[in-house]
Each structure stands twice: as structure tokens, then as C-alpha cells.
Design a protein around this motif. Structure first.
Motif, PDB file in Angstrom:
ATOM      1  N   TYR A  38      27.372  38.560  47.583  1.00  0.00           N
ATOM      2  CA  TYR A  38      27.262  37.300  47.832  1.00  0.00           C
ATOM      3  C   TYR A  38      26.052  36.904  47.691  1.00  0.00           C
ATOM      4  CZ  TYR A  38      29.007  32.860  49.741  1.00  0.00           C
ATOM      5  OH  TYR A  38      29.365  32.422  49.810  1.00  0.00           O
ATOM      6  N   PRO A  39      26.621  35.596  46.878  1.00  0.00           N
ATOM      7  CA  PRO A  39      27.659  35.215  46.379  1.00  0.00           C
ATOM      8  C   PRO A  39      27.642  35.777  45.317  1.00  0.00           C
ATOM      9  CG  PRO A  39      25.643  33.246  46.041  1.00  0.00           C
ATOM     10  CD  PRO A  39      25.451  34.575  46.903  1.00  0.00           C
ATOM     11  N   GLU A  73      33.345  36.156  41.031  1.00  0.00           N
ATOM     12  CA  GLU A  73      34.348  36.079  41.927  1.00  0.00           C
ATOM     13  C   GLU A  73      34.930  34.969  42.674  1.00  0.00           C
ATOM     14  OE1 GLU A  73      33.006  39.510  45.105  1.00  0.00           O
ATOM     15  OE2 GLU A  73      33.065  40.663  43.982  1.00  0.00           O
ATOM     16  N   THR A  74      35.019  34.183  42.283  1.00  0.00           N
ATOM     17  CA  THR A  74      35.784  32.799  42.385  1.00  0.00           C
ATOM     18  C   THR A  74      36.323  32.940  43.694  1.00  0.00           C
ATOM     19  OG1 THR A  74      36.767  32.527  40.170  1.00  0.00           O
ATOM     20  CG2 THR A  74      34.510  31.715  40.539  1.00  0.00           C
ATOM     21  N   PHE A  75      37.395  34.005  43.336  1.00  0.00           N
ATOM     22  CA  PHE A  75      39.033  33.522  43.874  1.00  0.00           C
ATOM     23  C   PHE A  75      38.052  33.930  45.548  1.00  0.00           C
ATOM     24  CE2 PHE A  75      37.791  37.789  42.225  1.00  0.00           C
ATOM     25  CZ  PHE A  75      38.356  38.382  43.444  1.00  0.00           C
ATOM     26  N   ILE A  76      37.521  35.163  45.861  1.00  0.00           N
ATOM     27  CA  ILE A  76      36.811  35.284  47.193  1.00  0.00           C
ATOM     28  C   ILE A  76      36.244  33.835  47.865  1.00  0.00           C
ATOM     29  CG2 ILE A  76      35.523  36.424  48.441  1.00  0.00           C
ATOM     30  CD1 ILE A  76      36.320  38.854  46.733  1.00  0.00           C
ATOM     31  N   ALA A  77      35.193  33.414  46.443  1.00  0.00           N
ATOM     32  CA  ALA A  77      35.011  32.299  47.389  1.00  0.00           C
ATOM     33  C   ALA A  77      35.673  30.792  48.100  1.00  0.00           C
ATOM     34  CB  ALA A  77      33.726  31.404  46.177  1.00  0.00           C
ATOM     35  N   GLN A  78      36.464  31.075  47.025  1.00  0.00           N
ATOM     36  CA  GLN A  78      37.946  29.986  47.379  1.00  0.00           C
ATOM     37  C   GLN A  78      38.197  30.236  48.243  1.00  0.00           C
ATOM     38  OE1 GLN A  78      40.473  28.446  43.675  1.00  0.00           O
ATOM     39  NE2 GLN A  78      41.508  29.375  45.035  1.00  0.00           N
ATOM     40  N   GLU A  79      39.139  31.410  48.475  1.00  0.00           N
ATOM     41  CA  GLU A  79      39.370  31.992  50.088  1.00  0.00           C
ATOM     42  C   GLU A  79      38.501  31.770  50.928  1.00  0.00           C
ATOM     43  OE1 GLU A  79      40.533  36.627  51.759  1.00  0.00           O
ATOM     44  OE2 GLU A  79      42.179  35.072  49.895  1.00  0.00           O
ATOM     45  N   LEU A  80      37.002  31.825  51.050  1.00  0.00           N
ATOM     46  CA  LEU A  80      36.372  31.857  52.281  1.00  0.00           C
ATOM     47  C   LEU A  80      36.770  30.532  52.772  1.00  0.00           C
ATOM     48  CD1 LEU A  80      33.497  34.021  50.982  1.00  0.00           C
ATOM     49  CD2 LEU A  80      34.966  34.043  52.871  1.00  0.00           C
ATOM     50  N   SER A  85      50.268  38.785  48.544  1.00  0.00           N
ATOM     51  CA  SER A  85      49.817  37.409  48.470  1.00  0.00           C
ATOM     52  C   SER A  85      48.840  36.940  47.720  1.00  0.00           C
ATOM     53  CB  SER A  85      48.304  37.440  49.969  1.00  0.00           C
ATOM     54  OG  SER A  85      48.458  36.268  50.300  1.00  0.00           O
ATOM     55  N   TYR A  86      49.806  36.078  46.237  1.00  0.00           N
ATOM     56  CA  TYR A  86      48.303  35.870  45.363  1.00  0.00           C
ATOM     57  C   TYR A  86      47.565  34.662  45.152  1.00  0.00           C
ATOM     58  CZ  TYR A  86      52.637  37.424  41.935  1.00  0.00           C
ATOM     59  OH  TYR A  86      53.527  38.113  41.862  1.00  0.00           O
ATOM     60  N   HIS A  87      46.478  34.949  45.175  1.00  0.00           N
ATOM     61  CA  HIS A  87      44.804  34.199  45.501  1.00  0.00           C
ATOM     62  C   HIS A  87      45.550  32.605  44.904  1.00  0.00           C
ATOM     63  CE1 HIS A  87      43.071  37.204  46.184  1.00  0.00           C
ATOM     64  NE2 HIS A  87      42.825  37.961  44.597  1.00  0.00           N
ATOM     65  N   GLY A  88      45.816  32.520  43.887  1.00  0.00           N
ATOM     66  CA  GLY A  88      46.507  31.246  43.672  1.00  0.00           C
ATOM     67  C   GLY A  88      44.918  30.330  43.189  1.00  0.00           C
ATOM     68  N   LEU A  89      45.314  29.008  42.993  1.00  0.00           N
ATOM     69  CA  LEU A  89      44.170  28.115  42.743  1.00  0.00           C
ATOM     70  C   LEU A  89      43.990  26.976  43.270  1.00  0.00           C
ATOM     71  CD1 LEU A  89      42.311  28.628  39.697  1.00  0.00           C
ATOM     72  CD2 LEU A  89      43.748  26.889  38.524  1.00  0.00           C
ATOM     73  N   ASP A  90      42.035  26.412  42.890  1.00  0.00           N
ATOM     74  CA  ASP A  90      42.014  25.237  44.271  1.00  0.00           C
ATOM     75  C   ASP A  90      42.438  24.034  42.939  1.00  0.00           C
ATOM     76  OD1 ASP A  90      41.604  23.206  45.167  1.00  0.00           O
ATOM     77  OD2 ASP A  90      39.069  24.152  46.037  1.00  0.00           O
ATOM     78  N   LEU A  91      43.840  23.568  42.969  1.00  0.00           N
ATOM     79  CA  LEU A  91      44.211  22.616  42.200  1.00  0.00           C
ATOM     80  C   LEU A  91      43.330  21.746  42.065  1.00  0.00           C
ATOM     81  CD1 LEU A  91      48.229  23.787  42.023  1.00  0.00           C
ATOM     82  CD2 LEU A  91      46.071  24.134  40.474  1.00  0.00           C
ATOM     83  N   ASP A  92      42.486  20.650  43.427  1.00  0.00           N
ATOM     84  CA  ASP A  92      42.303  20.151  43.211  1.00  0.00           C
ATOM     85  C   ASP A  92      40.483  20.052  42.063  1.00  0.00           C
ATOM     86  OD1 ASP A  92      43.701  19.223  44.565  1.00  0.00           O
ATOM     87  OD2 ASP A  92      42.672  20.077  46.620  1.00  0.00           O
ATOM     88  N   ARG A  93      39.990  20.879  42.415  1.00  0.00           N
ATOM     89  CA  ARG A  93      38.628  21.664  41.722  1.00  0.00           C
ATOM     90  C   ARG A  93      39.314  22.023  40.447  1.00  0.00           C
ATOM     91  NH1 ARG A  93      34.306  22.950  44.382  1.00  0.00           N
ATOM     92  NH2 ARG A  93      35.605  23.565  45.616  1.00  0.00           N
ATOM     93  N   PHE A  94      40.841  22.252  39.859  1.00  0.00           N
ATOM     94  CA  PHE A  94      40.644  22.150  38.470  1.00  0.00           C
ATOM     95  C   PHE A  94      41.810  21.243  38.327  1.00  0.00           C
ATOM     96  CE2 PHE A  94      38.386  25.976  39.072  1.00  0.00           C
ATOM     97  CZ  PHE A  94      38.584  26.887  37.961  1.00  0.00           C
TER      98      PHE A  94
END
Length: 414
Positions: A14-15, A19-26, A201-210
Motif C-alpha cells: 500500500y498504496p 489496486e484502486t478497487f481496494i483503495a476505493q473500498e477502504l 460482492s462485486y467491487h463496483g465503481l465510485d460513480l462520483d469519481r467516474f
């Protein structure tokens, strides 16, 4: 109301840009009210950071990456941990594992667990591992030593390159495990010995960021040498990404077709990829960007015409789960072509919201690429359908709510 516990999250490194999906989850867990401490088994090697990394408030505690580098710290960790009630049980588990896996890596994980127990962050009373291979090994030994319960997020390589005996042992000890694609879920559920504690559990996407792309992708069709169609790919240059197959497919495109290829990412195979491009005679049409941050990647999605990723299963079983970059690209109405392995068909349906071909098949991939390059209307239709699917079904708030419920259900029962 369920009381919130402090969670130590064990990460391989880290970081990490990949692995943006992990950072997004955190970040999502922090915003949901969780108090996190990050435990990293390696120091960062990337020279850039994503904006999301700067938004995460959790402190980071680095374990000795290699035991010989910090011998006094390891010795202190073993001495202190040996006084804890669970040390003997953990050592027995380590010896049992060692008989099946006599490697330096096995010693390293037990040593890291001892250091973590000796330097345990104040107030932390839960442990969560990202990846069910090496981080989960440290988590399991740590939990046995200090009695702190643990949970796990499994992803892709970690599921498919770990032997059954090791996965069974970890699954029998973890309170619950989540994974991000159906094929990984099926494998783990089959090894859970009847326990109903593996969750999809799908990670999904931060749709505010994208956010939605308000512009338009080009209507180029490959007929104008001065306006080539841009094919972009984002991924580390490693075997499972299949970049050798993608380069061969590009070399098979008709000579009258105007295109350029943009690659984003680092990785150990990058030099070999560049050499292959030279050998295939397509190096002049390729731009190698190296690793970029999230905003730069987003800009490339919006400026490109299609996205390609030739995922494969390697001889040792390594593979992607559901590559987050496909979700990202789709969120920007950028049509994707990829292969039908792992969780990719859970996002892309061939001819409906993307094109999907068999792995290891440069000719099939070339045909799909040519079809998309020549037909901008098809790119537009598939890209719009892909964006609709992502925004309807891959919002990361859904996965955060699921994790929140899983944690709080455990704590309520405790």
C-alpha cells in the motif's frame, strides 16, 4: 445500535496504482463510519498515487518486508508473541503448513504475524485481509496468536493459485469471506466444507469519481490515415493480461485500416511487449504510457474509441476476476472487447454491451477489433449499453453496504 470496532486491514502492499478497487473500498468503509488501520506487508514501489489514496485517513503500519532486513524487530516480535496464549496453536498450524509448503515465504508470513502481534495497534479488535493467499496467511497466524477474529476479501490470482488444502484451512478459520466474481465464489464455496459464510460482492465503481462522460467518442472508421481509431488498454504487463495475444491480433488487422494502440501500465513484461511489437512491425503505431494516476486514465478513456483486454488463464492457474478497468471504461461509454474467462461475462454480454471472444485466439480478437474499428455506430450502441449496465448494477455503494452489514452482523452476535 451495533458498536463499531476498530479494524486492522492487512494488505500485500500500500498504496498500489493497480489496486484502486481496494483503495476505493477502504475509503468507502471510512465514509461509512469505520475506524481503519492499514497493515502493509510491502512498501510502495509506484512513483504515483491516485487521488483516492490521499483521501484515506487511516494510518499505515509497515511490516518487515523480508525478515532478514529487520532481524531485531523480528526477534522482539517472536519473543513478545511467544508470551501470548495462542502462540503454541499458531506455531503448530505453521509447522503443519510448512510440511506442505517448505518455502522462505512460509517463514516470512509467520514472522510477519509475530511482529504484527507484538506491535498490535491500540484499540483494534478485528482483522480483515485483502487477498486470501499471503495476506490471509499473516491474518490467520495473527488471529491464532492473539485471538482477534478475522475476515477476508478474496479476488482472483489468490483464489486460483492457492492449493485446495490452504484455502480449506483459511476458510475454516475465517468468520466470513467475500469475493468479487461468480467463478471465484463457486470455487471458495466448494472448499468451505458446508459453511455458508462465503459471499459474492462485486467491487463496483465510485460513480462520483467516474462521472458521466458528457462529450462524444469519435465516429472514425479507420479509413482515414490522418484520423486513426484509438484502441486503449489499461493493465500491468503480466502474463494473465494476454498482451502478447492483443499485439498479435493488432498485427493481423488489414493493412488499409488506420488505428493506433495506447497502453497504460507498468509490469515485468513491458520490455518483452515492446520487443514483440517491434518484431510484429507495429511498434510505430503504439504509445507506451507506463503507470498513470486515475484522473489521467479517465482522460484516456474519454479520448479513445475502444478498449481491449485479452485476459487469459496462465499455466499456474492465475487469472483475473472481473478487471475493474473494464467497469471503468464502460462507465465512460467506451465499448470494450475482452475474453470469456472468469467474471468478465458477468459484465460484458457479447453483442449486447461489448464484444467477447475466446482467450488465446488472436484471429478472433482481430476480427472483433476490426468490426469495432470499422463500425462507429456499433461502438456507440454497445458503449451506451455498457454504461447503462455499470450505472445500474456496479455502483460501489452496494458493495460497501454489503460489507457494512457483514461486519455489523458479526459484532451484533459477539
Amino acid at each position: 445500535m451495533t458498536s463499531r470496532k476498530k479494524i486492522a486491514v492487512i494488505l500485500k502492499g500500500y498504496p498500489r496504482l493497480s489496486e484502486t478497487f481496494i483503495a476505493q473500498e477502504l475509503l468507502g468503509l471510512e465514509r461509512a463510519g469505520f475506524d481503519l488501520t492499514l497493515i502493509s506487508m510491502r512498501h510502495p514501489t509506484d512513483t504515483k498515487r491516485h487521488p483516492v489514496h490521499d483521501e484515506i485517513r487511516a494510518p499505515v503500519h509497515y511490516l518487515p518486508e523480508y525478515l532478514y532486513q529487520e532481524p531485531l524487530r523480528v526477534i522482539r516480535g517472536l519473543v513478545k508473541s511467544a508470551r501470548l496464549p495462542g502462540f503454541k496453536a499458531a506455531f503448530r498450524a505453521f509447522l503443519k503448513d510448512l510440511r506442505r509448503d517448505l518455502t522462505p515465504n512460509r517463514f516470512r508470513r509467520f514472522g510477519q504475524a509475530a511482529v504484527l502481534c507484538a506491535e498490535w495497534p491500540a484499540g483494534v479488535d478485528w482483522l480483515h485481509a485483502h487477498f486470501i493467499h499471503t495476506p490471509a496467511s499473516v491474518a490467520r497466524y495473527t488471529s491464532l496468536i492473539n485471538g482477534i477474529p478475522w475476515t477476508c476479501s478474496a479476488h482472483a490470482k489468490d483464489i486460483w493459485t492457492s492449493p485446495d488444502w490452504e484455502l480449506e484451512g483459511k476458510l475454516s478459520h475465517t468468520r466470513w469471506t467475500v469475493t468479487c466474481n461468480q467463478t471465484g465464489f463457486d470455487r471458495l464455496r466448494g472448499l468451505a466444507n458446508g459453511k455458508n459464510h462465503v459471499h459474492l460482492s462485486y467491487h463496483g465503481l465510485d460513480l462520483d469519481r467516474f462521472g458521466r462522460f458528457l462529450g462524444e467518442h469519435s465516429m472514425r472508421d479507420g479509413s482515414d490515415p490522418d484520423a486513426p481509431v484509438t484502441v486503449v488498454s489499461v493493465g500491468r504487463a503480466v502474463d494473465k493480461k494476454g498482451y502478447d495475444v492483443l499485439l498479435k491480433a493488432l498485427s493481423l488487422l488489414p493493412a488499409d485500416l488506420s488505428w493506433r494502440f495506447v497502453h497504460i501500465g507498468g509490469g515485468p513484461n513491458l520490455a518483452a511487449m515492446k520487443q514483440l511489437a517491434e518484431t510484429l512491425g507495429i511498434a510505430g503505431r503504439i504509445t507506451w504510457n507506463g503507470a498513470l494516476d486515475q484522473q489521467e486514465v479517465l482522460d484516456h478513456y474519454r479520448r479513445s474509441d475502444l478498449f481491449a483486454l485479452a485476459c487469459r488463464i496462465t499455466p499456474d492457474g492465475d487469472r483475473d476476476g472481473l478487471p475493474n478497468v473494464l467497469v471503468e471504461a464502460s462507465s465512460q461509454r467506451l465499448v470494450c472487447v475482452s475474453t470469456n474467462i472468469s467474471g468478465i461475462p458477468e459484465l460484458l454480454q457479447d453483442g449486447e454491451n461489448g464484444l467477447v471472444v475466446p482467450p488465446e485466439d488472436p484471429k478472433a480478437l482481430a476480427a472483433a477489433l476490426e468490426r469495432l474499428i470499422r463500425d462507429p455506430a456499433l461502438r456507440k450502441r454497445l458503449g451506451e449499453a455498457a454504461e447503462q449496465r455499470v450505472r445500474a448494477e456496479f455502483d460501489h455503494h452496494t458493495s460497501i453496504r454489503q460489507l457494512k452489514t457483514l461486519f455489523e452482523t458479526e459484532w451484533q452476535a459477539a
